[in-house]
Design a protein around this motif. Structure first.
Motif, short mmCIF file in Angstrom:
data_model
loop_
_atom_site.label_atom_id
_atom_site.label_comp_id
_atom_site.label_asym_id
_atom_site.label_seq_id
_atom_site.Cartn_x
_atom_site.Cartn_y
_atom_site.Cartn_z
N PHE A 1 -33.01 -7.04 -38.02
CA PHE A 1 -34.29 -7.43 -37.40
C PHE A 1 -35.13 -7.56 -38.60
O PHE A 1 -36.33 -8.27 -38.64
CB PHE A 1 -34.79 -6.67 -36.31
N LEU A 2 -35.59 -6.40 -39.10
CA LEU A 2 -36.30 -6.18 -40.29
C LEU A 2 -36.07 -7.35 -41.59
O LEU A 2 -37.02 -7.93 -41.98
CB LEU A 2 -36.14 -5.01 -41.12
N ALA A 3 -34.85 -7.73 -41.74
CA ALA A 3 -34.37 -8.80 -42.53
C ALA A 3 -35.15 -10.12 -42.07
O ALA A 3 -35.54 -11.05 -42.87
CB ALA A 3 -32.84 -8.82 -42.86
N GLY A 4 -34.81 -10.47 -40.68
CA GLY A 4 -35.44 -11.56 -40.35
C GLY A 4 -36.57 -11.73 -40.30
O GLY A 4 -37.26 -12.79 -40.70
N ILE A 5 -37.71 -10.51 -39.95
CA ILE A 5 -39.14 -10.54 -40.36
C ILE A 5 -39.44 -11.03 -41.71
O ILE A 5 -40.49 -11.75 -41.86
CB ILE A 5 -39.81 -9.32 -39.80
N ILE B 1 -36.77 -19.01 -37.56
CA ILE B 1 -35.47 -18.95 -37.11
C ILE B 1 -34.71 -17.86 -37.78
O ILE B 1 -33.90 -17.45 -36.99
CB ILE B 1 -34.84 -20.48 -37.63
N PHE B 2 -35.18 -17.13 -38.74
CA PHE B 2 -34.39 -16.02 -39.35
C PHE B 2 -34.73 -14.94 -38.47
O PHE B 2 -33.61 -14.13 -38.29
CB PHE B 2 -34.91 -15.73 -40.67
N VAL B 3 -35.76 -14.58 -37.64
CA VAL B 3 -35.78 -13.76 -36.85
C VAL B 3 -34.89 -13.71 -35.72
O VAL B 3 -34.14 -12.83 -35.25
CB VAL B 3 -37.24 -13.88 -36.18
N VAL B 4 -34.83 -15.18 -35.17
CA VAL B 4 -33.83 -15.49 -33.99
C VAL B 4 -32.40 -15.32 -34.40
O VAL B 4 -31.64 -14.58 -33.88
CB VAL B 4 -34.12 -16.82 -33.36
N ILE B 5 -31.78 -15.81 -35.63
CA ILE B 5 -30.72 -15.48 -35.95
C ILE B 5 -30.28 -13.94 -36.22
O ILE B 5 -29.21 -13.64 -35.83
CB ILE B 5 -30.40 -16.57 -37.35
N SER B 6 -31.21 -13.35 -37.01
CA SER B 6 -30.65 -11.75 -37.20
C SER B 6 -30.71 -11.07 -35.98
O SER B 6 -29.83 -10.37 -35.91
CB SER B 6 -31.71 -11.36 -38.37
N THR B 7 -31.63 -11.27 -35.15
CA THR B 7 -31.74 -10.49 -33.79
C THR B 7 -30.37 -10.91 -33.18
O THR B 7 -29.67 -10.05 -32.59
CB THR B 7 -33.02 -11.00 -32.93
N ALA B 8 -30.05 -12.24 -33.04
CA ALA B 8 -28.78 -12.55 -32.30
C ALA B 8 -27.65 -11.77 -32.65
O ALA B 8 -26.70 -11.61 -32.13
CB ALA B 8 -28.72 -14.08 -32.25
#
Length: 833
Positions: free
Chosen positions: A180-184, A216-223
């Motif tokens: 999640f942090l990486a996505g943010i 989209i990175f937040v969505v993908i990393s969280t998923a």
């Protein structure tokens, strides 16, 4: 150039709308399906707002029409206003799952967002955006600075909070949240690159719509974190998003075909398009939409989520069955076979907490070597403590990932290595804890699946449900087992007893009898049940029960009853109440011991002792007389040697006389007869001095120092001189026996408060605390070398007690412990009695 810009805008519009749809699906399913924790709800709300923001930006980038672009511009601002406060609250949820702020503080933090939200509907944030050359010209209002400051402040605060909590979180939580942090971070980098760096530093504004695509990175990393690391307990979100998207697409495509079909039919009939073609099409859609959607969802569940449907059915079946089972082995077999069959697992083992041993013991295995059965884990075992700490399933692959991670501290790795070794010893791919009232009561170790697949969150959800249900059932079964074992043990104990043991109801009638009672009363339970116990009257039972109810249980009451064939029996009765947990009396228990034979033997013993004592006393009287006559010189002069010899014989004769008197006294005491005290005026110091003189030579020969301390005034008593001489003789003889060579014995005579007090203090072997209250009992001797070597029958102190108490006094023993000497003390009333 214009064509290039249009292409870039259309491409960014498609990507933004796609990102919005994905975020919308993710947010909806998290909101509807996730456990209702605050972190899940806040992330769902964040996803929905992000979706609205991306779709608004996509619409703006597409430039379809002037009204839609103006509406999209306002929608972008409005949907973006709540995002900072939602992100901040979401960061505050990690890792506890709840916002650690009061409602008042949350409202205070929300004030800037609320102000900006109201401002977005006026001209203070956006001033009448207009479309110029296929683009929107936005005039910023005075509130725009607060808007930007709001974003910067809240996102910065959220990042700081999340980073600090990330540092303080456990290793497992770090691995879960790092995605999640990486996505943010990636989202911020992309946004800063396309919306800040390129426009400002390089004056390139073509790709301004690409910046928001970083979300989209937040969505993908969280998923990914949801699927792999069970983040927020929404494991089915991604799967169902895909499946139900197919369902929606299928329904939409079908209805498009329906509309086209009706349009074709009306065009064929009328020769031109008609509005009325839409009417039957709308009716078909209205009537069939809900049934078609439900049917397609059921089909999708059967195709894509068949194991979930099976799991739900299994949970219902096993929970309905398991609550009615009280046998541990049956419960193990039911759980074991169910899990192994449904999940197709290679092996399994069950460990249960045994409270009596304070260990977890392997109670059941399936597919494992027999040597596994009986393995025990202590309460501080690494696997046990880790399960208690995490309160979650331990997956072997996750343990290996933690060991391979640089984030794991060395000390934690050492612990994880032990856990990995234990799981591999059990051939376990996953260990699932079973808690009951926050206490770990069992561990379920499961091997790999036969299919080779990893354990999914759905599998773990089933296992948690089963272990939770099983915990209650297993605890009940263990209690039932312990109660059954205790019941069987007590029943065997009661039935095997020679004593009569029976239980009575509140009215005093018989409920149960053991074999000893049947033999004593000569009746069986079927004949005695519901009646007053044999050979007792109703009034007797009523009186005895009343005494017990009043709080005075009957203990060792000796009674005599005429029973079988007119024979009189001596019985020892103990009667007590049977109470519930709250103290309410629900019945009575009676233990009756037949002591008839013992009483007969006792009578025979007393008669024998009395007879033999009197027979022995008869010849001793003339022996004493002739010895006294010889020593007086009336029958001729004696040589010193002869006189010394006769004095020794006379002294030993006197000792024999005292022993016979002791036996007679014991017989009288046991028969309940008084000792026959002869009271006359005596001086206590004379009695003590006489005994000391009699023992002095014996003490000197053993090297024991013997001394006495007397008060200045003589103490007069009304007492039996001969009896008190025996008391002192017994106490001094006792001190002589138990004091080693070179010891010391002191006799202290004092008067305190109208009581004469005599203390015989020695430096002998001493007494243990458990012996202090028993040394005055008849025939009681301490089992040690001194007692065995010094002889005696253990009656001296018992007789001393009876004599002192008959005189109205008291006698007791004191000692600091083994090897520290002892004191024997008695008191007598001074003067007349």
């Amino acid at each position: 150039m214009i064509s290039f810009l249009l292409t870039v805008n259309y491409l960014s519009a498609v990507l933004l709308v796609g990102t919005g749809i994905i975020s919308l699906s993710l947010g909806l399913f998290i909101f509807l399906k996730a456990k209702q924790s605050q972190s899940s709800l806040l992330f769902a709300l964040f996803s929905l707002l992000l979706s609205a923001w991306c779709i608004s930006l996509g619409t703006l980038a597409a430039g379809i029409s002037a009204p839609s672009m103006i509406l999209a511009a306002k929608g972008t601002v409005i949907s973006g206003v709540p995002i900072p406060i939602i992100v901040l609250l979401f960061c505050l949820c990690f890792p506890q799952g709840r916002v650690s702020l009061s409602a008042g503080k949350i409202i205070l933090l929300s004030i800037p967002s609320l102000v900006l939200l109201f401002s977005s509907f006026s001209n203070t944030l956006l001033i009448n955006p207009v479309v110029v050359n296929n683009g929107v010209v936005v005039n910023l209002g005075v509130m725009n600075y607060l808007y930007l400051l709001h974003f910067i402040a809240y996102f910065t605060a959220g990042g700081v909070i999340l980073s600090s909590r990330y540092e303080k979180s456990s290793v497992v939580e770090r691995i879960r949240y790092k995605y999640f942090l990486a996505g943010i971070i990636l989202t911020c980098i992309v946004g800063a690159t396309f919306n800040v760096i390129l426009p400002i530093a390089f004056h390139v504004g073509y790709f301004i719509y690409f910046g928001p695509l970083g979300s989209i990175f937040v969505v993908i990393s969280t998923a990914y974190a949801i699927l792999k690391y069970r983040l927020m307990d929404v494991s089915l979100v991604i799967k169902k998003t895909s499946a139900y998207s197919l369902v929606t697409t299928g329904i939409t495509f079908s209805y498009v075909l329906v509309v086209m079909a009706f349009e074709f039919i009306f065009r064929s009939i009328l020769g031109y398009s008609s509005f009325w073609a839409a009417v039957p099409a709308a009716l078909v859609v209205a009537l069939t939409f809900i049934p078609v959607r439900e049917q397609l969802q059921r089909v999708t569940d059967r195709i894509f989520f068949r194991h979930i449907v099976l799991y739900q059915r299994v949970i219902k079946e096993i929970t309905r069955t398991i609550v009615s089972v009280t046998d541990l082995h049956t419960i193990f077999r039911l759980i074991d076979r169910t899990i192994v069959r449904v999940m197709c697992i290679k092996n399994a083992s069950v460990l249960l907490l045994e409270e009596k041993e304070n260990q977890y013991v392997v109670e059941k295995t399936n597919g494992l070597p027999q040597v596994i059965t009986g393995i025990r884990l202590s309460l501080d075992d690494p696997l046990v403590t880790y399960l208690i700490e995490k309160k979650d399933a331990i997956i072997l692959e996750e343990i290996k990932a933690l060991l391979a991670s640089d984030l794991t501290p060395p000390a934690e790795k050492e612990k994880l290595k032990k856990i990995q070794a234990e799981m591999e010893h059990f051939e376990a791919a996953v260990s699932v804890p079973s808690f009951l009232r926050n206490r770990l009561v069992g561990i379920l170790n499961l091997g790999e699946k036969l299919s080779g697949e990893l354990y999914s969150p759905d599998d773990l959800e089933l296992l948690f449900t089963l272990t939770s249900e099983a915990a209650v059932a297993i605890e009940n079964a263990k209690l039932y087992r312990d109660i059954s074992q205790t019941r069987d043990y007590l029943n065997n104990l009661v039935q095997g007893s020679d004593d009569a043991i029976l239980t009575l109801d509140l009215s005093g009638t018989v409920l149960t009898l053991n074999r000893g009672a049947e033999e004593l009363f000569g009746v069986e339970l079927a004949e005695a049940a519901g009646k007053i116990p044999p050979f007792f009257s109703a009034d007797e039972i009523k009186d005895m029960l009343g005494q017990v109810v009043s709080g005075q249980p009957i203990k060792a009451l000796e009674i005599r009853k005429t029973m079988k064939k007119g024979v009189e029996y001596s019985l020892l009765l103990t009667l007590s109440a049977i109470c519930e947990g709250d103290g309410k009396i629900i019945g009575f228990s009676a233990i009756i011991k037949d002591i008839t034979r013992l009483r007969r033997l006792d009578i025979v013993k007393q008669e024998f002792l009395y007879t033999i004592s009197n027979e022995l006393r008869t010849p001793l009287t003339p022996i004493h007389g002739y010895l006294s006559l010889l020593l007086s010189g009336e029958l001729g002069e004696l040589t010193p040697k002869q006189k010394e010899t006769l004095e020794i014989v006379l002294k030993q004769g006197q000792r024999l006389q005292n022993l016979i008197d002791s036996v007679i006294d014991i017989s009288r005491i046991e028969a309940g007869k008084p000792l026959g005290i002869k009271r006359e005026p005596v001086f206590l110091d004379e009695i003590v001095r006489e005994n000391i003189e009699n023992y002095r030579s014996a003490y000197q020969s053993k090297g024991i120092k013997l001394e006495a301390v007397f008060p200045a005034n003589r103490i007069a008593l009304m007492a039996d001189q001969n009896k008190l001489l025996r008391v002192m003789e017994n106490l001094l003889g006792n001190a002589y026996k138990y004091t080693p060579v070179g010891g010391e014995v002191r006799v202290l005579v004092t008067e305190e408060g109208g009581q004469a007090r005599v203390s015989v203090v020695d430096t002998g072997i001493g007494l243990a605390p458990q012996h202090l209250a028993n040394v005055f009992q008849k025939f009681y001797q301490i089992d040690n070398g001194y007692a065995r070597s010094s002889g005696g029958i253990g009656m001296g102190l018992a007789i001393a007690r009876e004599i002192v108490e008959t005189h109205g006094g008291r006698i007791w023993a004191e000692s600091q412990g083994i090897g520290r000497g002892s004191s024997f003390i008695f008191t007598l009333p001074v003067g007349a009695a």
